[in-house]
Motif scaffolding. Structure first.
Motif, PDB file in Angstrom:
ATOM      1  N   VAL A 102       0.816  -1.215   0.000  1.00  0.00           N
ATOM      2  CA  VAL A 102       0.000   0.000   0.000  1.00  0.00           C
ATOM      3  C   VAL A 102       0.852   1.269   0.000  1.00  0.00           C
ATOM      4  N   ARG A 103       0.184   2.338  -0.395  1.00  0.00           N
ATOM      5  CA  ARG A 103       0.736   3.693  -0.315  1.00  0.00           C
ATOM      6  C   ARG A 103      -0.325   4.503   0.423  1.00  0.00           C
ATOM      7  N   LEU A 104       0.083   5.230   1.476  1.00  0.00           N
ATOM      8  CA  LEU A 104      -0.870   5.926   2.332  1.00  0.00           C
ATOM      9  C   LEU A 104      -0.279   7.254   2.790  1.00  0.00           C
ATOM     10  N   PRO A 105      -1.046   8.355   2.685  1.00  0.00           N
ATOM     11  CA  PRO A 105      -0.565   9.630   3.213  1.00  0.00           C
ATOM     12  C   PRO A 105      -0.995   9.795   4.668  1.00  0.00           C
ATOM     13  N   GLY A 106      -0.278  10.591   5.409  1.00  0.00           N
ATOM     14  CA  GLY A 106      -0.672  10.874   6.788  1.00  0.00           C
ATOM     15  C   GLY A 106       0.321  11.776   7.480  1.00  0.00           C
ATOM     16  N   TYR A 107       0.078  11.972   8.760  1.00  0.00           N
ATOM     17  CA  TYR A 107       0.918  12.842   9.590  1.00  0.00           C
ATOM     18  C   TYR A 107       1.855  12.002  10.434  1.00  0.00           C
ATOM     19  N   LEU A 108       3.094  12.448  10.550  1.00  0.00           N
ATOM     20  CA  LEU A 108       4.155  11.726  11.238  1.00  0.00           C
ATOM     21  C   LEU A 108       4.175  12.074  12.729  1.00  0.00           C
ATOM     22  N   VAL A 109       4.099  11.048  13.583  1.00  0.00           N
ATOM     23  CA  VAL A 109       4.235  11.198  15.038  1.00  0.00           C
ATOM     24  C   VAL A 109       5.482  10.414  15.433  1.00  0.00           C
ATOM     25  N   PRO A 110       6.599  11.113  15.704  1.00  0.00           N
ATOM     26  CA  PRO A 110       7.882  10.438  15.947  1.00  0.00           C
ATOM     27  C   PRO A 110       7.874   9.502  17.150  1.00  0.00           C
ATOM     28  N   LEU A 111       8.571   8.367  16.994  1.00  0.00           N
ATOM     29  CA  LEU A 111       8.762   7.421  18.088  1.00  0.00           C
ATOM     30  C   LEU A 111      10.244   7.209  18.374  1.00  0.00           C
ATOM     31  N   GLU A 112      11.020   6.937  17.312  1.00  0.00           N
ATOM     32  CA  GLU A 112      12.427   6.630  17.524  1.00  0.00           C
ATOM     33  C   GLU A 112      13.280   7.303  16.464  1.00  0.00           C
ATOM     34  N   GLY A 113      14.378   7.880  16.914  1.00  0.00           N
ATOM     35  CA  GLY A 113      15.301   8.570  16.025  1.00  0.00           C
ATOM     36  C   GLY A 113      15.702   9.881  16.665  1.00  0.00           C
ATOM     37  N   GLN A 114      16.323  10.711  15.888  1.00  0.00           N
ATOM     38  CA  GLN A 114      16.692  12.040  16.389  1.00  0.00           C
ATOM     39  C   GLN A 114      15.999  13.075  15.523  1.00  0.00           C
ATOM     40  N   ALA A 115      15.905  14.278  16.041  1.00  0.00           N
ATOM     41  CA  ALA A 115      15.164  15.336  15.343  1.00  0.00           C
ATOM     42  C   ALA A 115      15.560  15.397  13.875  1.00  0.00           C
TER      43      ALA A 115
END
Length: 197
Positions: A102-115
């Motif tokens: 699938v391909r899906l658009p949406g808003y990103l809510v960060p969980l892991e990583g750096q800014a």
């Protein structure tokens, strides 16, 4: 404060349900299993297609009287908020989406990583979900692990994800997801071109 959280949760739920009338009113078209190279093409998925037909999270709350009369500090407010959260966290998914590319658009809510460089995040259908308002139902949250860390993105940026969807629940500090996409390709959102009629 508690009544405000309850009101916000119920308003967010009402807003979400208002955007999904087609998904609740009619049975979605069946999704054929990928049996050939042609069928394995990437499908652009819509958020409302992730909600099973007939699912009504407000059904258990309809006969509770006037909920707007609940005051701050009322134990009923906390109990109702917990009940809404349990209903939303247990939201059913569509098993026929399991294994679909699938391909899906949406808003990103960060969980892991750096800014600015995210390896893992939640994808949600509306701005502010999980950050400024309660998480949406689990069938409206996708837990994403990027194939390559998504660079140059901030919390609540809009993105496209592409990958194989699985109906698997994951519980995070930001919300419970009903779907996962591991090894996703993540791209900054660009409005699809309009095709002239």
């Amino acid at each position: 404060m508690r009544a405000a959280r309850l009101t916000l949760a119920l308003a967010a739920g009402a807003m979400l349900l208002a955007t999904l009338p087609a998904a609740r009113a009619t049975e979605p078209k069946p999704i054929a299993a990928a049996k050939s190279a042609k069928a394995a093409a990437v499908r652009q998925l819509k958020w409302e297609e992730m909600v099973p037909a007939g699912w009504d999270p407000a059904a258990k709350l309809r006969n509770r009287g006037d909920l707007s009369r609940i005051q701050d500090g009322d134990p009923k407010a906390d109990a109702l908020l917990r009940e809404v959260r349990e209903i939303w966290d247990a939201a059913p998914t569509r098993p026929e989406l399991n294994g679909q590319k699938v391909r899906l658009p949406g808003y990103l809510v960060p969980l892991e990583g750096q800014a600015g460089e995210w390896k893992e995040f939640l994808l949600v259908p509306y701005f502010g979900a999980c950050i400024h308002s309660p998480p949406p139902p689990a069938n409206q949250i996708v837990h994403v692990k990027a194939a390559i860390p998504a660079k140059g993105l901030r919390s609540m940026d809009t993105v496209w994800i592409t990958g194989t969807m699985r109906t698997e629940r994951r519980d995070t500090d930001m919300g419970v997801s009903g779907y996962t996409v591991d090894g996703a390709v993540v791209e900054k959102y660009v409005e699809p071109p309009v095709t002239p009629r």
